[in-house]
Design an enzyme around this catalytic site. Structure first.
Site, short mmCIF file in Angstrom:
data_model
loop_
_atom_site.label_atom_id
_atom_site.label_comp_id
_atom_site.label_asym_id
_atom_site.label_seq_id
_atom_site.Cartn_x
_atom_site.Cartn_y
_atom_site.Cartn_z
N CYS A 116 0.91 -1.19 0.05
CA CYS A 116 -0.13 0.11 -0.16
C CYS A 116 0.59 1.31 0.07
O CYS A 116 0.40 2.42 -0.35
CB CYS A 116 -0.90 -0.07 1.20
SG CYS A 116 -2.23 -1.19 1.06
N HIS A 256 -3.38 7.34 2.83
CA HIS A 256 -3.67 6.32 2.37
C HIS A 256 -5.26 5.68 2.79
O HIS A 256 -5.38 5.78 4.16
CB HIS A 256 -2.69 4.99 2.66
CG HIS A 256 -3.17 3.68 2.19
ND1 HIS A 256 -3.56 3.53 0.95
CD2 HIS A 256 -3.30 2.53 3.20
CE1 HIS A 256 -4.08 2.03 0.69
NE2 HIS A 256 -3.83 1.63 2.15
N ASN A 286 -10.09 0.28 -0.25
CA ASN A 286 -8.72 0.34 -0.03
C ASN A 286 -8.21 -0.19 -1.57
O ASN A 286 -8.44 -1.42 -2.14
CB ASN A 286 -8.08 -0.60 0.91
CG ASN A 286 -6.77 -0.54 0.93
OD1 ASN A 286 -5.95 0.13 0.13
ND2 ASN A 286 -5.97 -1.09 1.89
O1 UT7 Z 1 -3.77 -0.95 3.61
C1 UT7 Z 1 -2.90 -2.00 3.95
C2 UT7 Z 1 -3.03 -1.77 5.29
N1 UT7 Z 1 -4.11 -2.49 6.07
C3 UT7 Z 1 -4.75 -1.93 6.96
O2 UT7 Z 1 -4.39 -0.96 7.62
C4 UT7 Z 1 -6.15 -2.45 7.52
C5 UT7 Z 1 -5.78 -2.58 9.02
N2 UT7 Z 1 -6.81 -3.35 9.68
C6 UT7 Z 1 -8.25 -2.94 9.72
O3 UT7 Z 1 -8.68 -1.92 8.89
C7 UT7 Z 1 -9.25 -3.61 10.70
O4 UT7 Z 1 -8.37 -4.39 11.35
C8 UT7 Z 1 -10.33 -4.64 10.00
C9 UT7 Z 1 -11.41 -3.70 9.16
C10 UT7 Z 1 -9.60 -5.49 9.06
C11 UT7 Z 1 -11.03 -5.18 11.21
O5 UT7 Z 1 -11.45 -4.54 11.92
P1 UT7 Z 1 -11.21 -4.69 13.59
O6 UT7 Z 1 -12.19 -3.70 14.43
O7 UT7 Z 1 -9.83 -4.90 13.80
O8 UT7 Z 1 -12.00 -6.22 13.76
P2 UT7 Z 1 -11.21 -7.44 14.39
O9 UT7 Z 1 -10.45 -8.26 13.26
O10 UT7 Z 1 -10.79 -7.29 15.69
O11 UT7 Z 1 -12.66 -8.46 14.67
C12 UT7 Z 1 -13.73 -8.00 15.41
C13 UT7 Z 1 -14.93 -9.10 15.62
C14 UT7 Z 1 -14.43 -10.43 15.44
O12 UT7 Z 1 -15.35 -11.06 16.00
P3 UT7 Z 1 -15.11 -11.64 17.79
O13 UT7 Z 1 -14.12 -12.68 17.78
O14 UT7 Z 1 -14.99 -10.48 18.30
O15 UT7 Z 1 -16.34 -12.18 17.99
C15 UT7 Z 1 -14.33 -10.61 13.88
O16 UT7 Z 1 -14.61 -12.08 13.75
O17 UT7 Z 1 -15.48 -8.87 14.18
C16 UT7 Z 1 -15.45 -9.71 13.37
N3 UT7 Z 1 -15.50 -9.68 12.19
C17 UT7 Z 1 -16.43 -9.35 11.28
N4 UT7 Z 1 -17.77 -9.12 11.58
C18 UT7 Z 1 -18.77 -8.85 10.58
C19 UT7 Z 1 -14.07 -9.64 11.30
N5 UT7 Z 1 -14.66 -9.25 10.00
C20 UT7 Z 1 -15.92 -9.05 10.01
C21 UT7 Z 1 -16.94 -8.74 9.04
N6 UT7 Z 1 -17.98 -8.56 9.38
N7 UT7 Z 1 -16.33 -8.45 7.66
#
Ligand code: UT7
Length: 332
Positions: A116, A256, A286
């Site tokens: 990225c 970004h 993204n």
């Molecule tokens: O561009 C390159 C660099 N990339 C980035 O900068 C991306 C960085 N990461 C992020 O933007 C975020 O971490 C994400 C958007 C990918 C995920 O958001 P998060 O707030 O970090 O969620 P998480 O991975 O901590 O997941 C929280 C909960 C989990 O459930 P439990 O374990 O709390 O029950 C996940 O299983 O949300 C669940 N979850 C979802 N639920 C609905 C993960 N993905 C989804 C989804 N829809 N798509």
């Protein structure tokens, strides 16, 4: 003779027509519009549906848009740099094909890959060629067909990425406008958290790697998020300090577009008012190498000659950094 600085003198962009909305994603994986919107800021993204077209198609369209809007003669371009994580093929370089297709017949061309941060790093490279006096016209394109490497059964990644491209032209400036400073970083610790495991020299593609879905992007989102929030804010604060810029001095944050929460955290650390923070993540998601030039294209009319722009990015690798530029023209 005046010092040569490297200024952006034209921009162009392209996104495919097909819109992949959060509502449609709800039918593919276990997710919902509310979760995606509140956690990322994304409402929809564009997808290049045609299986016969790769990243070069997006890059060519963006470059053609720039050429049409700026009336430059492509034969005068010295170098075509393409930031991309999704080249048409592992070999040969996509930039070379793009340069030929847009009529940059006197240019040399190559790809640049830093996930990225590809476009941000490309800005540094393009600017250095101009500042040295070696070249007069460097076309920098950022393009990615992310849909070609996304697993649409993986809700952790498929909700984030989209396809798109943008292009900018770098030319010499003799008024001190354009590129001012850069603070670029990288750290190999990141390679286990955001990667495509198979298809390279470490793990060549095989029946097994395809069955294991190792040819798709894997992301440990939580860990990447943590590093991205502090990384992007740190470098943006650093470049302000180094150039004695107050929050009032900064006109625009061009960050970004990976997650609205990361952009907000960076802006907060810089002390910036929301009105100075460019955001289009809701429309495109993204687009990896495409995010920064797509922002420039969408907001070009609002920039004034002399405006201070801070660019910031964070990506796989890890790669990240910030660049300080003075905008060089008023859009008529
Ligand atoms: O561009 C390159 C660099 N990339 C980035 O900068 C991306 C960085 N990461 C992020 O933007 C975020 O971490 C994400 C958007 C990918 C995920 O958001 P998060 O707030 O970090 O969620 P998480 O991975 O901590 O997941 C929280 C909960 C989990 O459930 P439990 O374990 O709390 O029950 C996940 O299983 O949300 C669940 N979850 C979802 N639920 C609905 C993960 N993905 C989804 C989804 N829809 N798509």
């Amino acid at each position: 003779m005046n010092t040569i600085t490297a200024a952006i003198t034209a921009v162009g962009a392209y996104v495919p027509d097909f819109v992949l909305s959060n509502k449609v994603l709800e039918t593919l994986v276990d997710t919902n519009d509310e979760w995606i919107t509140s956690r990322t800021g994304i409402k929809e993204r564009r997808i290049l549906k045609d299986d016969t077209k790769g990243t070069s198609y997006l890059a060519i369209k963006a470059a053609e848009d720039l050429i049409a809007k700026s009336n430059i003669n492509p034969a005068e371009i010295d170098l075509v740099l393409l930031g991309t994580t999704t080249p048409d093929m592992p070999v040969a370089a996509t930039a070379v094909y793009v340069a030929s297709q847009i009529g940059a017949v006197n240019a040399f061309a190559y790809d640049l890959q830093a996930a990225c941060s590809s476009f941000l790093y490309g800005m540094s490279t393009a600017a250095a060629y101009i500042e040295s006096g070696r070249y007069k016209k460097v076309l920098l394109i950022g393009a990615d067909k992310m849909s070609s490497i996304i697993d649409y059964t993986d809700r952790a990644t498929c909700i984030i990425f989209g396809d798109g491209a943008g292009a900018v032209l770098f030319e010499p400036n003799y008024e001190g406008l354009g590129f001012q400073d850069q603070y670029l970083r990288s750290d190999g610790i990141g390679r286990e958290f955001l990667k495509i495991e198979a298809g390279g020299s470490l793990l060549p593609a095989s029946k097994e790697t395809v069955e294991n879905r190792q040819h798709y992007v894997f992301q440990d989102g939580k860990t990447v998020f943590k590093y991205a929030v502090s990384g992007m804010a740190d470098v943006s604060e650093k470049i302000m300090e180094r150039n004695n810029l107050t929050k009032e001095d900064v006109n625009w944050l061009v960050a970004h577009q990976a997650n609205k929460r990361i952009i907000d955290a960076t802006a907060h650390r810089m002390g910036l008012d929301e009105s100075k923070v460019l955001v289009n993540i809701q429309k495109y998601g993204n687009t990896t190498s495409g995010t920064l030039p797509l922002l420039l294209n969408d907001f070009e009319k609002q920039f004034k000659k002399g405006d201070n722009l801070i660019f910031a990015a964070f990506g796989g690798g890890f790669t990240w950094g910030s660049i300080y530029m003075k905008w060089a023209y008023d859009k008529q």
